[in-house]
Every structure is written in C-alpha cells, then in structure tokens.
Motif scaffolding. Sequence first.
Motif, PDB file in Angstrom:
ATOM      1  N   ASP A  35       0.842  -1.188   0.000  1.00  0.00           N
ATOM      2  CA  ASP A  35       0.000   0.000   0.000  1.00  0.00           C
ATOM      3  C   ASP A  35       0.884   1.249   0.000  1.00  0.00           C
ATOM      4  N   ASN A  37       0.237   4.165   0.764  1.00  0.00           N
ATOM      5  CA  ASN A  37       0.007   4.962   1.965  1.00  0.00           C
ATOM      6  C   ASN A  37       0.863   4.475   3.134  1.00  0.00           C
ATOM      7  N   GLU A  38       1.103   3.159   3.187  1.00  0.00           N
ATOM      8  CA  GLU A  38       1.989   2.618   4.217  1.00  0.00           C
ATOM      9  C   GLU A  38       3.416   3.108   4.015  1.00  0.00           C
ATOM     10  N   ARG A  41       3.573   6.703   5.005  1.00  0.00           N
ATOM     11  CA  ARG A  41       3.530   6.848   6.471  1.00  0.00           C
ATOM     12  C   ARG A  41       4.901   6.602   7.085  1.00  0.00           C
ATOM     13  N   HIS A 261      -3.871   0.870   8.817  1.00  0.00           N
ATOM     14  CA  HIS A 261      -4.007  -0.003   7.653  1.00  0.00           C
ATOM     15  C   HIS A 261      -4.208  -1.425   8.174  1.00  0.00           C
TER      16      HIS A 261
END
Length: 513
Positions: A35, A37-38, A41, A261
């Motif tokens: 992901d 987004n991971e 982050r 997540h």
Amino acid sequence: MNVIDRIKNLFKRGGYALTEGTLKTINDHPKINIDPNELARIERNFAEYKGEYPKVEYLNSMGELRERDYMYLNMMKLSSELLSGLVFNEQCEIVVSDADDDKEQNTFKNADDFIQHVFEHNDFKKNLMRYLDPMFAIGGIAVRPYVDQATGEIEFSWALANAFFPLRSNSNGITEGVIKSVTTKMEQKKTIYYTLLEFHEWVNDLYVITNELYKTDNKGEIGKRVPLNELYEDLQEKTEIAGLTRPNFNYLKPAGFNNIHPHSPLGLGITDNCKPTLKQINDTYDQFNWELRMGQRTVFISDQMLKVRPDEHGEPPRPVFDPDVNVFKLAKMEFDQEFVKDVTNDIRTEQYVSAINHHLKTLEMDLQLSVGTFSFDGKSMKTATEVVSENSLTYRTRNNHVNEVEKFIKGLVVSVLELAKAYKLFSGEIPTFEHIGVDFDDGVFQDRSALLQFYGQAKTYGFIPSVEAIQRLFEVPKETAEQWLKDMQAEQLANDPMEREYQSQKDTYGEEE
C-alpha cells in the motif's frame, strides 16, 4: 482484469522481475505490492524522527514574506528512547536449556554455547538496544543472520522499517519479504546509487534467497538492474537452503494492532495515533520560542519619524525597516500624540509552560504511559519503585512490548541455529521456543527492600532455600551464594555467647581429650 494486469500477474507468479525499464519506486517491481500509503507513512515517520520540518513563513513589518526555522520538541524520539530503555537492557540473559533439578545433563548445552558465541560476536544486546529506538518510532525492524564465507562466522544484518518489505504473511507473522540496502559510489565526480534487493521466498520446502542489483544516479529512484558483479564480486544471484522451518529473517514491531491499515502486516510507530497531539506540542513550543526571541514586542511609530527612500524600480518611496524584524508597525499619528508608542505585553511564560504540560499529559494518555512521565517544567519523573508500587500504566505497557521482543529473540535463536546447521557449523539439536529462556532483568522495576521482605518471609516459612534467596536478591552465582551463606553462619557462631565461652576455654586449656 485487463490484459496488462494479467501479464503482471504472470510475471509475479513466475518470480522474476522485468528489468528492461527503470524502477522508480519499490512498488514498480512486479513481485512487490505494498500500500503506497503505508510507504508514505513510514517516510513521514522517518522525517519527524530525524526532526525534518519545513520552515515557518511569516510576514515582517514591511509585509514581506520571510522564513525561519521551526522549533520543536522531538517527542517521538524521546518517547521511543524511553520505552526502549524500559523494555531491554544489556543485563538481559538469553539461555537455551532443558536442564532442571532432576537432570545432570543439558541436551541443548551445545546450542546454548553456540548462541552465546554468535550473540557475543555480533554484540547483539548492545545493537538491539540501539535498534529498538527507531523500531518504536517508525514501526519495525528486521534482522537476518547470514554466514560470512571468509571467516565461517554468523553475522547479523539489520534493516529499519524503510528497508524491509513483506511479500507474504499470515496470522503468525511475515513469511516472505524483501530487504533493501543502498550503497553509494563516486564515478567521475558523480554519486551513483546501488540498491540491492534481497528476496526471501519459499519454493516448496526450499528457502530461496534471490539477489537483484539496481543502479541509478537519481537518489529518489531504485534504478535499472545491473549484474551483481558490478558491485559484489562473490555474491550469488540465488541461494537455496534446505532444512529451515521458519524464515531466515526475523521481524519485530511494537505491540498493538495496525488500525491505520488493518490489512498490513507492518507495525505502527508508537506515536502514529497521536500526530495531532505531537503537532500541538511542537506548535506551542515553536510559538513560545519565537515569543522569547522577538519578545513579541510591538512598537507603533509615526510615519513622520521614518526616513523614506524610493525603491530600485522607481516606485513611490517606502519607509525603511530592518528586513528581519516584525516589531515595528507604521501608524498615522497626530502632532500632539506620542511619535513612538511601545504596546508590548509581557512574555507569557507561565501560559506557554502550562499549555505544553497540558499537551504532554494528553500524549501520556495516547501512549498509555503513567501520569507524570513527561514534564516541561523540570519536575522530577516517577521513580521505578513508584512505577511498580502503583501498578502503573507504564509498567503494563512496557510488559506488552516485552512479550513481542521475547518472541523476536526466540525466533532469532532458532533461525541462527537452523542456518548454522544447514551450513554444517552446528550439529546439535534445534530447540523449540519452550527451551529458550529470556530473562529481561526487571531489577530496574523492583524495590530491593520489598524483595528482601518477600524472600525473608518465604525463607522463614520454608518456601525457598537460603542459597536460592541470596541468588535472586543479589543476582550472584550459586557458588557465591553458598560461600556467603557459610560466611554468615560462621559470623553467627562467632557472635554466640556460648560459642565465645567455649572458644575461650579452648584457647586456655586446649582441646579436651
């Protein structure tokens, strides 16, 4: 599913990456699908952990846009450092054993000797203490044992959260993954970046490690695949290892569920769920420092008092101020008024300190730490004795993380022994987790006076031998405890009045016949 997706899936199942193009990001590799987004982050966490914040923009007294450094309290670093120190220290004991009072021989003695040598050779305890700090901050670390063919020793390779990517996982953890390492090299006064991707995968019962090397002159991308011998002369492209029951790498993450997540096997940093609180702390601290620096002084000046000059473009003349000062304000004043008027207020030190402490209390709640763990006004923190006696939240939070670290260490012990056995460096039995003991030495949390009272009562009622009580209370070997007990008994006899009278008669008349 379109044709392109089908082609990608074919290559992923085939286990080989397309190398014709350049990999911009790690997700461009056909085997890797994380992901985004991971990944974002984790990178944000690293930036905050290092203290990388954008500059603050402000308008000076002339209405010009200026920049200044952002002042912050790195509570992510401080919180991680606090927990890492509470969870693990170099007094921790790691033992492989199945011996008990009824056994004279330990089946796993060879395994214990081998592990002690490997851990001592790699300075494992010291390194784990260092790596726990970024692990708590960012959300994970990985360590992989490997055999140095030149020396025959087992070495440890550590990877932070931004250098480890899962390929496959289940409820028991990550079973396949990729470890990334970056090396720089100068070529014709230009920095070249080499990225080694090390794939750990299972093919039936074989454990396969595949190495791929990529090269680029752009720091922000992975690059194009090149032969391994361009940087590593002796590194094999593929290595197959038989006889392993678990992955060769071991991944550690903080305790708790990844609620950001939920389907990700990666861990969260301890501050990932309290970013607003961290921002409030930093913003308040930044404003406080700016008020101290500028004094938040505001002075109204009559336009009749200022010199003016035309600008370089021939525009109408403007008043001249120091370009870095936002203190002076131009005001229209009458002749019968003050031409300079200081309207400065006192620096609000108490208010700022109170506000920062309020936000720190919120952070303590977010991190599940006891009240009083953090303080901005210089007040002392709770002692370790108070932490235990109050059954504190810090102690319970610490224990949750200790459980994760214990499983990580036990997994690493098994991985080391299995790898050593595969390379014929070790020929003994492989222990299970039940045969591996990890003593975290909770002495920092234990009140010695309370322990003395506890073991004293246990000895009085016959629940524990004196030698064992001495061992546990003073953390000394059994031989030392036995010698101490003999010395204590001798001193007690020497202080006994009847014994002293007997000794006096013995010295006067000699031994009785």
